[in-house]
Design an enzyme around this catalytic site. Structure first.
Site, PDB file in Angstrom:
ATOM      1  N   ARG A  15       1.274  -6.789   9.240  1.00  0.00           N
ATOM      2  CA  ARG A  15       1.020  -7.767  10.311  1.00  0.00           C
ATOM      3  C   ARG A  15       0.287  -7.074  11.461  1.00  0.00           C
ATOM      4  O   ARG A  15       0.176  -5.855  11.493  1.00  0.00           O
ATOM      5  CB  ARG A  15       2.353  -8.322  10.844  1.00  0.00           C
ATOM      6  CG  ARG A  15       3.133  -9.108   9.827  1.00  0.00           C
ATOM      7  CD  ARG A  15       4.353  -9.773  10.434  1.00  0.00           C
ATOM      8  NE  ARG A  15       5.451  -8.857  10.666  1.00  0.00           N
ATOM      9  CZ  ARG A  15       6.015  -8.636  11.858  1.00  0.00           C
ATOM     10  NH1 ARG A  15       5.576  -9.266  12.928  1.00  0.00           N
ATOM     11  NH2 ARG A  15       7.025  -7.797  11.974  1.00  0.00           N
ATOM     12  N   ASP A  61      11.652   1.203   4.515  1.00  0.00           N
ATOM     13  CA  ASP A  61      12.137   1.197   5.898  1.00  0.00           C
ATOM     14  C   ASP A  61      12.004   2.622   6.428  1.00  0.00           C
ATOM     15  O   ASP A  61      12.730   3.528   6.013  1.00  0.00           O
ATOM     16  CB  ASP A  61      13.594   0.738   5.931  1.00  0.00           C
ATOM     17  CG  ASP A  61      14.125   0.665   7.359  1.00  0.00           C
ATOM     18  OD1 ASP A  61      13.551   1.324   8.255  1.00  0.00           O
ATOM     19  OD2 ASP A  61      15.122  -0.052   7.570  1.00  0.00           O
ATOM     20  N   SER A 144       1.325   3.826  22.871  1.00  0.00           N
ATOM     21  CA  SER A 144       1.320   2.680  23.778  1.00  0.00           C
ATOM     22  C   SER A 144       1.042   3.125  25.209  1.00  0.00           C
ATOM     23  O   SER A 144       1.426   4.236  25.606  1.00  0.00           O
ATOM     24  CB  SER A 144       2.683   1.984  23.734  1.00  0.00           C
ATOM     25  OG  SER A 144       2.779   1.016  24.743  1.00  0.00           O
ATOM     26  N   TYR A 157      11.647   2.406  24.019  1.00  0.00           N
ATOM     27  CA  TYR A 157      10.289   2.252  23.487  1.00  0.00           C
ATOM     28  C   TYR A 157       9.322   3.180  24.228  1.00  0.00           C
ATOM     29  O   TYR A 157       8.562   3.933  23.608  1.00  0.00           O
ATOM     30  CB  TYR A 157       9.850   0.794  23.629  1.00  0.00           C
ATOM     31  CG  TYR A 157       8.446   0.515  23.145  1.00  0.00           C
ATOM     32  CD1 TYR A 157       8.191   0.265  21.801  1.00  0.00           C
ATOM     33  CD2 TYR A 157       7.374   0.490  24.032  1.00  0.00           C
ATOM     34  CE1 TYR A 157       6.907   0.006  21.360  1.00  0.00           C
ATOM     35  CE2 TYR A 157       6.084   0.226  23.598  1.00  0.00           C
ATOM     36  CZ  TYR A 157       5.848  -0.014  22.265  1.00  0.00           C
ATOM     37  OH  TYR A 157       4.573  -0.268  21.826  1.00  0.00           O
ATOM     38  N   LYS A 161       7.258   6.439  22.576  1.00  0.00           N
ATOM     39  CA  LYS A 161       5.799   6.576  22.548  1.00  0.00           C
ATOM     40  C   LYS A 161       5.340   7.819  23.311  1.00  0.00           C
ATOM     41  O   LYS A 161       4.356   8.459  22.922  1.00  0.00           O
ATOM     42  CB  LYS A 161       5.148   5.310  23.107  1.00  0.00           C
ATOM     43  CG  LYS A 161       5.421   4.058  22.270  1.00  0.00           C
ATOM     44  CD  LYS A 161       4.926   4.186  20.835  1.00  0.00           C
ATOM     45  CE  LYS A 161       4.974   2.861  20.092  1.00  0.00           C
ATOM     46  NZ  LYS A 161       4.494   2.960  18.711  1.00  0.00           N
TER      47      LYS A 161
HETATM   48  P1  NAP Z   1       4.107  -6.290  14.817  1.00  0.00           P
HETATM   49  O1  NAP Z   1       3.118  -7.379  14.793  1.00  0.00           O
HETATM   50  O2  NAP Z   1       5.493  -6.560  15.301  1.00  0.00           O
HETATM   51  O3  NAP Z   1       4.169  -5.616  13.366  1.00  0.00           O
HETATM   52  C1  NAP Z   1       5.020  -4.548  13.157  1.00  0.00           C
HETATM   53  C2  NAP Z   1       4.786  -3.948  11.796  1.00  0.00           C
HETATM   54  O4  NAP Z   1       5.650  -2.797  11.659  1.00  0.00           O
HETATM   55  C3  NAP Z   1       5.159  -4.889  10.661  1.00  0.00           C
HETATM   56  O5  NAP Z   1       4.289  -4.650   9.577  1.00  0.00           O
HETATM   57  C4  NAP Z   1       6.582  -4.464  10.303  1.00  0.00           C
HETATM   58  O6  NAP Z   1       6.941  -4.759   8.962  1.00  0.00           O
HETATM   59  C5  NAP Z   1       6.479  -2.959  10.518  1.00  0.00           C
HETATM   60  N1  NAP Z   1       7.747  -2.291  10.755  1.00  0.00           N
HETATM   61  C6  NAP Z   1       8.593  -2.415  11.801  1.00  0.00           C
HETATM   62  N2  NAP Z   1       9.673  -1.608  11.636  1.00  0.00           N
HETATM   63  C7  NAP Z   1       9.496  -0.962  10.462  1.00  0.00           C
HETATM   64  C8  NAP Z   1      10.253  -0.009   9.724  1.00  0.00           C
HETATM   65  N3  NAP Z   1      11.447   0.434  10.159  1.00  0.00           N
HETATM   66  N4  NAP Z   1       9.750   0.436   8.551  1.00  0.00           N
HETATM   67  C9  NAP Z   1       8.560  -0.022   8.073  1.00  0.00           C
HETATM   68  N5  NAP Z   1       7.806  -0.918   8.722  1.00  0.00           N
HETATM   69  C10 NAP Z   1       8.268  -1.392   9.896  1.00  0.00           C
HETATM   70  O7  NAP Z   1       3.599  -5.076  15.724  1.00  0.00           O
HETATM   71  P2  NAP Z   1       2.157  -4.727  16.343  1.00  0.00           P
HETATM   72  O8  NAP Z   1       2.057  -5.398  17.665  1.00  0.00           O
HETATM   73  O9  NAP Z   1       1.101  -4.892  15.336  1.00  0.00           O
HETATM   74  O10 NAP Z   1       2.403  -3.170  16.666  1.00  0.00           O
HETATM   75  C11 NAP Z   1       1.906  -2.127  15.854  1.00  0.00           C
HETATM   76  C12 NAP Z   1       2.029  -0.842  16.654  1.00  0.00           C
HETATM   77  O11 NAP Z   1       1.295  -0.964  17.867  1.00  0.00           O
HETATM   78  C13 NAP Z   1       3.460  -0.505  17.058  1.00  0.00           C
HETATM   79  O12 NAP Z   1       3.692   0.876  16.916  1.00  0.00           O
HETATM   80  C14 NAP Z   1       3.515  -0.898  18.511  1.00  0.00           C
HETATM   81  O13 NAP Z   1       4.473  -0.159  19.233  1.00  0.00           O
HETATM   82  C15 NAP Z   1       2.102  -0.591  18.962  1.00  0.00           C
HETATM   83  N6  NAP Z   1       1.710  -1.333  20.151  1.00  0.00           N
HETATM   84  C16 NAP Z   1       1.736  -2.692  20.166  1.00  0.00           C
HETATM   85  C17 NAP Z   1       1.393  -3.358  21.340  1.00  0.00           C
HETATM   86  C18 NAP Z   1       1.414  -4.861  21.442  1.00  0.00           C
HETATM   87  O14 NAP Z   1       1.315  -5.397  22.574  1.00  0.00           O
HETATM   88  N7  NAP Z   1       1.508  -5.598  20.359  1.00  0.00           N
HETATM   89  C19 NAP Z   1       1.024  -2.634  22.481  1.00  0.00           C
HETATM   90  C20 NAP Z   1       0.985  -1.233  22.412  1.00  0.00           C
HETATM   91  C21 NAP Z   1       1.329  -0.593  21.243  1.00  0.00           C
HETATM   92  P3  NAP Z   1       7.854  -6.082   8.614  1.00  0.00           P
HETATM   93  O15 NAP Z   1       7.094  -7.274   9.110  1.00  0.00           O
HETATM   94  O16 NAP Z   1       8.021  -6.055   7.139  1.00  0.00           O
HETATM   95  O17 NAP Z   1       9.145  -5.891   9.385  1.00  0.00           O
END
Ligand code: NAP
Length: 252
Positions: A15, A61, A144, A157, A161
């Site tokens: 995702r 996981d 992040s 969090y 990071k």
């Molecule tokens: P997201 O849409 O919530 O997707 C999270 C992904 O991580 C999903 O594929 C989920 O798989 C997987 N995941 C979570 N826990 C896991 C685990 N224990 N083992 C394996 N897979 C796991 O998140 P996103 O926004 O794309 O974020 C991706 C990265 O960007 C993260 O590291 C986040 O901290 C960073 N980030 C995001 C933002 C933001 O605003 N969105 C900002 C800064 C940094 P399932 O769906 O199968 O659970």
């Protein structure tokens, strides 16, 4: 950016940013393995959306060390080698210090560090065993803006990071002699499920105004930064942390 013949593993690739990154790598010629934790449908949809052939999904996981090791057995077994690891999986849990119980506080800290930091560290360990043997490799960590700016309601969090940034810098120094290069991207808010509640809630407008562009990042924009750091010619950028936050938080 051309990744023809390259193999890539993207954790949390089912995702959000991980999916956009998988699509960008596949569109640039790579064979992509996406890892996910539980959402089989999202993983299948992502694989079906990828250009080219030879892609697959692997469930693990990352908060369990054995699951990480097993994931690498599957990936190396399928690809024969791994050129690029993207440590993208992460969780973002609300736990304001003034509101949660001591039990909840401990649980969120453990869960967050286990996935965001130790999961990524273990993935680095497993990848590096193969990369050193192969004589080259790239690791890109998805960190992040919160590592620098603070996360008042999600302190675990922010800490995970900040530690990920430090880990990337240390590993860049340790692995450069092995021709393995390490980069980090540090996005601000991005339009994904993780940020949905905040972006659609009362704070949404205020969050968008943090950037002079009056919006948050699109997942594709973060993916572009990831591909850039993984591309040929950026070797001397090893150890760098690339801000992708629309000038919402500037540091010098
Ligand atoms: P997201 O849409 O919530 O997707 C999270 C992904 O991580 C999903 O594929 C989920 O798989 C997987 N995941 C979570 N826990 C896991 C685990 N224990 N083992 C394996 N897979 C796991 O998140 P996103 O926004 O794309 O974020 C991706 C990265 O960007 C993260 O590291 C986040 O901290 C960073 N980030 C995001 C933002 C933001 O605003 N969105 C900002 C800064 C940094 P399932 O769906 O199968 O659970």
């Amino acid at each position: 950016m051309d990744f023809t013949e390259k193999t890539v593993l993207i954790t949390g690739g089912s995702r959000g940013i991980g999916r956009a990154t998988a699509q960008a790598f596949a569109g640039s010629g790579a064979r992509v393995a996406i890892n996910f934790r539980s959402d089989h449908d999202a993983a299948r949809e992502t694989i079906e959306s990828l250009a080219g052939e030879g892609h697959f999904a692997v469930r693990a996981d990352l908060s369990h060390a054995q699951a990480v090791e097993q994931m690498f057995k599957v990936v190396i077994g399928e690809f024969g080698r791994l050129d690029i690891l993207i440590n993208n999986a992460g969780i973002f849990k609300l736990h304001p210090i003034t509101e949660v119980s001591y039990d909840e506080w401990q649980q969120v800290w453990r869960d967050t560090l286990d996935t965001n930091l130790i999961g990524a560290a273990n993935a680095c360990y497993c990848a590096v065993q193969h990369m050193i043997q192969a004589g080259s490799g790239r690791i890109i960590n998805v960190s992040s803006r919160g590592a620098f700016r603070g996360e008042p309601d999600q302190p675990a969090y922010g800490a995970s990071k900040a530690a990920m940034n430090a880990m990337g810098q240390s590993l860049a120094q340790a692995l450069a002699p092995h021709n393995v290069f390490v980069g980090t991207v540090a996005p601000g808010f991005v339009e994904t499920d993780m940020a949905k509640d905040w972006l659609e809630g009362d704070e949404g407008e205020q969050i968008r105004k943090q950037s002079p562009l009056h919006r948050v990042a699109r997942p594709e924009e973060v993916a572009r930064g990831i591909l850039f750091l993984a591309s040929e010619g950026t070797e001397f950028m090893t150890g760098a942390i690339l801000d992708i936050n629309g000038a919402s938080y500037l540091r010098s």
